[in-house]
Design a protein around this motif. Structure first.
Motif, PDB file in Angstrom:
ATOM      1  N   PRO A  23       0.804  -1.231   0.000  1.00  0.00           N
ATOM      2  CA  PRO A  23       0.000   0.000   0.000  1.00  0.00           C
ATOM      3  C   PRO A  23       0.833   1.274   0.000  1.00  0.00           C
ATOM      4  O   PRO A  23       0.412   2.287  -0.544  1.00  0.00           O
ATOM      5  CB  PRO A  23      -0.826  -0.127   1.286  1.00  0.00           C
ATOM      6  CG  PRO A  23      -0.884  -1.580   1.575  1.00  0.00           C
ATOM      7  CD  PRO A  23       0.435  -2.127   1.121  1.00  0.00           C
ATOM      8  N   LEU A  24       2.011   1.248   0.625  1.00  0.00           N
ATOM      9  CA  LEU A  24       2.902   2.402   0.669  1.00  0.00           C
ATOM     10  C   LEU A  24       4.057   2.194  -0.304  1.00  0.00           C
ATOM     11  O   LEU A  24       4.769   1.177  -0.221  1.00  0.00           O
ATOM     12  CB  LEU A  24       3.457   2.619   2.078  1.00  0.00           C
ATOM     13  CG  LEU A  24       2.658   3.543   3.017  1.00  0.00           C
ATOM     14  CD1 LEU A  24       1.251   3.024   3.231  1.00  0.00           C
ATOM     15  CD2 LEU A  24       3.386   3.728   4.334  1.00  0.00           C
TER      16      LEU A  24
ATOM     17  N   VAL B 101      -7.105  10.319   6.690  1.00  0.00           N
ATOM     18  CA  VAL B 101      -8.242   9.836   7.484  1.00  0.00           C
ATOM     19  C   VAL B 101      -9.568  10.110   6.777  1.00  0.00           C
ATOM     20  O   VAL B 101     -10.485   9.285   6.798  1.00  0.00           O
ATOM     21  CB  VAL B 101      -8.228  10.478   8.888  1.00  0.00           C
ATOM     22  CG1 VAL B 101      -9.521  10.181   9.642  1.00  0.00           C
ATOM     23  CG2 VAL B 101      -7.030   9.968   9.691  1.00  0.00           C
ATOM     24  N   LYS B 102      -9.697  11.255   6.126  1.00  0.00           N
ATOM     25  CA  LYS B 102     -10.967  11.593   5.481  1.00  0.00           C
ATOM     26  C   LYS B 102     -11.137  10.941   4.115  1.00  0.00           C
ATOM     27  O   LYS B 102     -12.235  10.943   3.553  1.00  0.00           O
ATOM     28  CB  LYS B 102     -11.117  13.103   5.353  1.00  0.00           C
ATOM     29  CG  LYS B 102     -10.286  13.740   4.256  1.00  0.00           C
ATOM     30  CD  LYS B 102     -10.542  15.239   4.184  1.00  0.00           C
ATOM     31  CE  LYS B 102      -9.812  15.891   3.014  1.00  0.00           C
ATOM     32  NZ  LYS B 102     -10.020  17.354   2.986  1.00  0.00           N
ATOM     33  N   ALA B 103     -10.083  10.378   3.562  1.00  0.00           N
ATOM     34  CA  ALA B 103     -10.162   9.767   2.235  1.00  0.00           C
ATOM     35  C   ALA B 103     -11.073   8.540   2.262  1.00  0.00           C
ATOM     36  O   ALA B 103     -11.040   7.752   3.206  1.00  0.00           O
ATOM     37  CB  ALA B 103      -8.771   9.368   1.755  1.00  0.00           C
ATOM     38  N   PRO B 104     -11.884   8.350   1.228  1.00  0.00           N
ATOM     39  CA  PRO B 104     -12.719   7.146   1.161  1.00  0.00           C
ATOM     40  C   PRO B 104     -11.873   5.917   0.810  1.00  0.00           C
ATOM     41  O   PRO B 104     -10.718   6.044   0.381  1.00  0.00           O
ATOM     42  CB  PRO B 104     -13.699   7.472   0.035  1.00  0.00           C
ATOM     43  CG  PRO B 104     -12.948   8.413  -0.847  1.00  0.00           C
ATOM     44  CD  PRO B 104     -12.094   9.242   0.076  1.00  0.00           C
ATOM     45  N   SER B 105     -12.439   4.760   0.982  1.00  0.00           N
ATOM     46  CA  SER B 105     -11.745   3.516   0.625  1.00  0.00           C
ATOM     47  C   SER B 105     -11.315   3.542  -0.833  1.00  0.00           C
ATOM     48  O   SER B 105     -12.004   4.113  -1.684  1.00  0.00           O
ATOM     49  CB  SER B 105     -12.647   2.319   0.883  1.00  0.00           C
ATOM     50  OG  SER B 105     -12.960   2.203   2.253  1.00  0.00           O
ATOM     51  N   TYR B 106     -10.180   2.942  -1.107  1.00  0.00           N
ATOM     52  CA  TYR B 106      -9.599   2.839  -2.447  1.00  0.00           C
ATOM     53  C   TYR B 106      -9.145   4.188  -3.003  1.00  0.00           C
ATOM     54  O   TYR B 106      -8.965   4.340  -4.210  1.00  0.00           O
ATOM     55  CB  TYR B 106     -10.571   2.161  -3.426  1.00  0.00           C
ATOM     56  CG  TYR B 106     -10.880   0.731  -3.054  1.00  0.00           C
ATOM     57  CD1 TYR B 106      -9.989  -0.297  -3.343  1.00  0.00           C
ATOM     58  CD2 TYR B 106     -12.057   0.404  -2.388  1.00  0.00           C
ATOM     59  CE1 TYR B 106     -10.256  -1.606  -2.989  1.00  0.00           C
ATOM     60  CE2 TYR B 106     -12.336  -0.903  -2.024  1.00  0.00           C
ATOM     61  CZ  TYR B 106     -11.434  -1.906  -2.330  1.00  0.00           C
ATOM     62  OH  TYR B 106     -11.704  -3.214  -1.955  1.00  0.00           O
TER      63      TYR B 106
ATOM     64  N   ALA C 125      -6.312  -0.750   6.262  1.00  0.00           N
ATOM     65  CA  ALA C 125      -7.713  -0.814   6.694  1.00  0.00           C
ATOM     66  C   ALA C 125      -8.660  -0.273   5.631  1.00  0.00           C
ATOM     67  O   ALA C 125      -9.769  -0.800   5.447  1.00  0.00           O
ATOM     68  CB  ALA C 125      -7.889  -0.041   7.999  1.00  0.00           C
ATOM     69  N   LYS C 126      -8.244   0.776   4.901  1.00  0.00           N
ATOM     70  CA  LYS C 126      -9.129   1.431   3.934  1.00  0.00           C
ATOM     71  C   LYS C 126      -8.775   1.108   2.485  1.00  0.00           C
ATOM     72  O   LYS C 126      -9.371   1.657   1.558  1.00  0.00           O
ATOM     73  CB  LYS C 126      -9.099   2.943   4.146  1.00  0.00           C
ATOM     74  CG  LYS C 126      -9.590   3.365   5.523  1.00  0.00           C
ATOM     75  CD  LYS C 126      -9.345   4.829   5.809  1.00  0.00           C
ATOM     76  CE  LYS C 126     -10.160   5.740   4.939  1.00  0.00           C
ATOM     77  NZ  LYS C 126     -10.009   7.168   5.320  1.00  0.00           N
ATOM     78  N   LYS C 127      -7.778   0.230   2.303  1.00  0.00           N
ATOM     79  CA  LYS C 127      -7.348  -0.162   0.953  1.00  0.00           C
ATOM     80  C   LYS C 127      -6.921   1.058   0.124  1.00  0.00           C
ATOM     81  O   LYS C 127      -7.249   1.172  -1.055  1.00  0.00           O
ATOM     82  CB  LYS C 127      -8.441  -0.960   0.244  1.00  0.00           C
ATOM     83  CG  LYS C 127      -8.750  -2.293   0.930  1.00  0.00           C
ATOM     84  CD  LYS C 127      -9.826  -3.068   0.207  1.00  0.00           C
ATOM     85  CE  LYS C 127      -9.986  -4.463   0.777  1.00  0.00           C
ATOM     86  NZ  LYS C 127     -10.291  -4.477   2.214  1.00  0.00           N
ATOM     87  N   LEU C 128      -6.194   1.955   0.780  1.00  0.00           N
ATOM     88  CA  LEU C 128      -5.659   3.125   0.094  1.00  0.00           C
ATOM     89  C   LEU C 128      -4.332   2.791  -0.565  1.00  0.00           C
ATOM     90  O   LEU C 128      -3.640   1.842  -0.167  1.00  0.00           O
ATOM     91  CB  LEU C 128      -5.425   4.263   1.089  1.00  0.00           C
ATOM     92  CG  LEU C 128      -6.597   4.767   1.925  1.00  0.00           C
ATOM     93  CD1 LEU C 128      -6.109   5.812   2.921  1.00  0.00           C
ATOM     94  CD2 LEU C 128      -7.696   5.336   1.052  1.00  0.00           C
ATOM     95  N   GLN C 129      -3.968   3.592  -1.554  1.00  0.00           N
ATOM     96  CA  GLN C 129      -2.604   3.609  -2.063  1.00  0.00           C
ATOM     97  C   GLN C 129      -1.986   4.945  -1.658  1.00  0.00           C
ATOM     98  O   GLN C 129      -2.583   6.000  -1.880  1.00  0.00           O
ATOM     99  CB  GLN C 129      -2.578   3.479  -3.584  1.00  0.00           C
ATOM    100  CG  GLN C 129      -2.825   2.075  -4.092  1.00  0.00           C
ATOM    101  CD  GLN C 129      -2.685   1.991  -5.609  1.00  0.00           C
ATOM    102  OE1 GLN C 129      -3.577   2.421  -6.334  1.00  0.00           O
ATOM    103  NE2 GLN C 129      -1.577   1.454  -6.084  1.00  0.00           N
ATOM    104  N   ILE C 130      -0.821   4.881  -1.034  1.00  0.00           N
ATOM    105  CA  ILE C 130      -0.105   6.089  -0.638  1.00  0.00           C
ATOM    106  C   ILE C 130       1.257   6.047  -1.320  1.00  0.00           C
ATOM    107  O   ILE C 130       2.080   5.178  -1.038  1.00  0.00           O
ATOM    108  CB  ILE C 130       0.047   6.190   0.885  1.00  0.00           C
ATOM    109  CG1 ILE C 130      -1.329   6.177   1.565  1.00  0.00           C
ATOM    110  CG2 ILE C 130       0.815   7.445   1.266  1.00  0.00           C
ATOM    111  CD1 ILE C 130      -1.284   6.235   3.073  1.00  0.00           C
ATOM    112  N   ILE C 131       1.473   6.983  -2.237  1.00  0.00           N
ATOM    113  CA  ILE C 131       2.702   7.035  -3.020  1.00  0.00           C
ATOM    114  C   ILE C 131       3.401   8.346  -2.686  1.00  0.00           C
ATOM    115  O   ILE C 131       2.787   9.418  -2.737  1.00  0.00           O
ATOM    116  CB  ILE C 131       2.396   6.939  -4.526  1.00  0.00           C
ATOM    117  CG1 ILE C 131       1.639   5.638  -4.829  1.00  0.00           C
ATOM    118  CG2 ILE C 131       3.688   7.004  -5.345  1.00  0.00           C
ATOM    119  CD1 ILE C 131       1.111   5.547  -6.252  1.00  0.00           C
TER     120      ILE C 131
END
Length: 298
Positions: A30-31, A212-217, A247-253
């Motif tokens: 994810p990171l 934190v405020k970003a939606p899933s994906y 937890a939220k299935k985010l991508q952080i680049i």
């Protein structure tokens, strides 16, 4: 029906500013950290991927190539080209490796912005490092109105920031003065606004708020994540971002100059190196690998 479960798989750059013939994969973790020397094109990659998607609603920012690739007498960016590969779900249809070629041959970039696939994207640039006091032009007394931020999202941000910065915040506030807003916090001994806040503390709150405020994906893009932060705070921030991303299935680049982050095994590292013929991308280089490449011990 809106698409969902978006994921940026990789980009293949043919020619973009100084980047030449390079492929960068984002699927491992994810990171993803983009590491490399000054001028190699790290920020250019972030600028490009910020423009891949259109916003999911009017509350999201619509990033366009004109925000980052402004024509000048030195270059109008004609000949720029890169491919983006994305996965997403549209109702019951699951699309894998959806390919889009973003390019500029004449006056405008293609494809048209309205034809991009939608996704929540937040770009956190260097300007978020500027302390509020350096942006403030008023020199007389500032009398603002204070609004407590005690909703679920704000409470989460306050707790996470305290864990990262090793502080016990007892309140998190927004101070309003006309159209100007200031962040505010209180500890057990002092209350202060962002006008008196350290730049690193201010940026930690901003980054955590966006994540934190970003939606899933969603896709979170951060330029120079290590700026202003002591290594201990940086490592704690990375740990919290990883937990939220999973937890939220985010991508952080993000881009970084911190080689210390190579020691964190939950971060996928993409190390850029420029040659006269092309840009090279090494995956997950570690200090011993960099020593073999450069001959220098880190």
């Amino acid at each position: 029906m809106a698409i969902s479960q978006q994921k940026l798989k990789k980009i293949k750059i043919e020619n973009l500013k100084g980047l030449i013939d390079v492929e960068i994969d984002f699927t491992e973790k994810p990171l993803v950290a983009i590491l490399g020397p000054n001028g190699v094109g790290k920020s250019t990659i972030l600028h490009a991927i910020a423009c891949i998607n259109k916003p999911i609603n009017d509350d999201s920012v619509n990033y366009k190539f004109s925000n980052f690739f402004i024509p000048t007498p030195h270059s109008i960016w004609n000949g720029s080209s890169f491919f983006a590969y994305q996965d997403f779900r549209d109702g019951s249809n699951n699309t894998i490796d959806y390919e889009t070629n973003f390019h500029k041959e004449t006056a405008r970039w293609a494809p048209r912005y309205e034809n991009r696939k939608e996704r929540y994207v937040s770009f956190i640039g260097i300007k978020t490092c500027l302390p509020a006091i350096e942006k403030e032009t008023r020199q007389s007394r500032i009398q603002f109105n204070t609004i407590p931020l005690d909703d679920e999202t704000s409470t989460k941000v306050k707790e996470l920031a305290g864990a990262v910065l090793n502080k016990k915040y007892v309140s998190y506030n927004r101070h309003n003065l006309g159209n100007t807003e200031y962040l505010g916090v209180s500890t057990e001994t002092i209350s202060y606004s962002s006008l008196s806040m350290g730049a690193g503390e201010q940026r930690v709150f901003y980054i955590l708020s966006e994540v934190v405020k970003a939606p899933s994906y969603g896709l979170i893009i951060i330029d120079e994540i290590d700026l202003l932060l002591h290594q201990d705070a940086l490592f704690k921030l990375m740990e919290k971002l990883n937990e939220i991303a999973i937890a939220k299935k985010l991508q952080i680049i993000f881009t970084t100059h911190s080689q210390a982050l190579l020691s964190l095994d939950f971060i996928a590292v993409r190390h850029l190196y420029q040659t006269p013929q092309k840009t090279l991308c090494f995956n997950n280089t570690k200090p011993d690998a960099l020593q073999r490449l450069t001959g220098e011990q880190i």
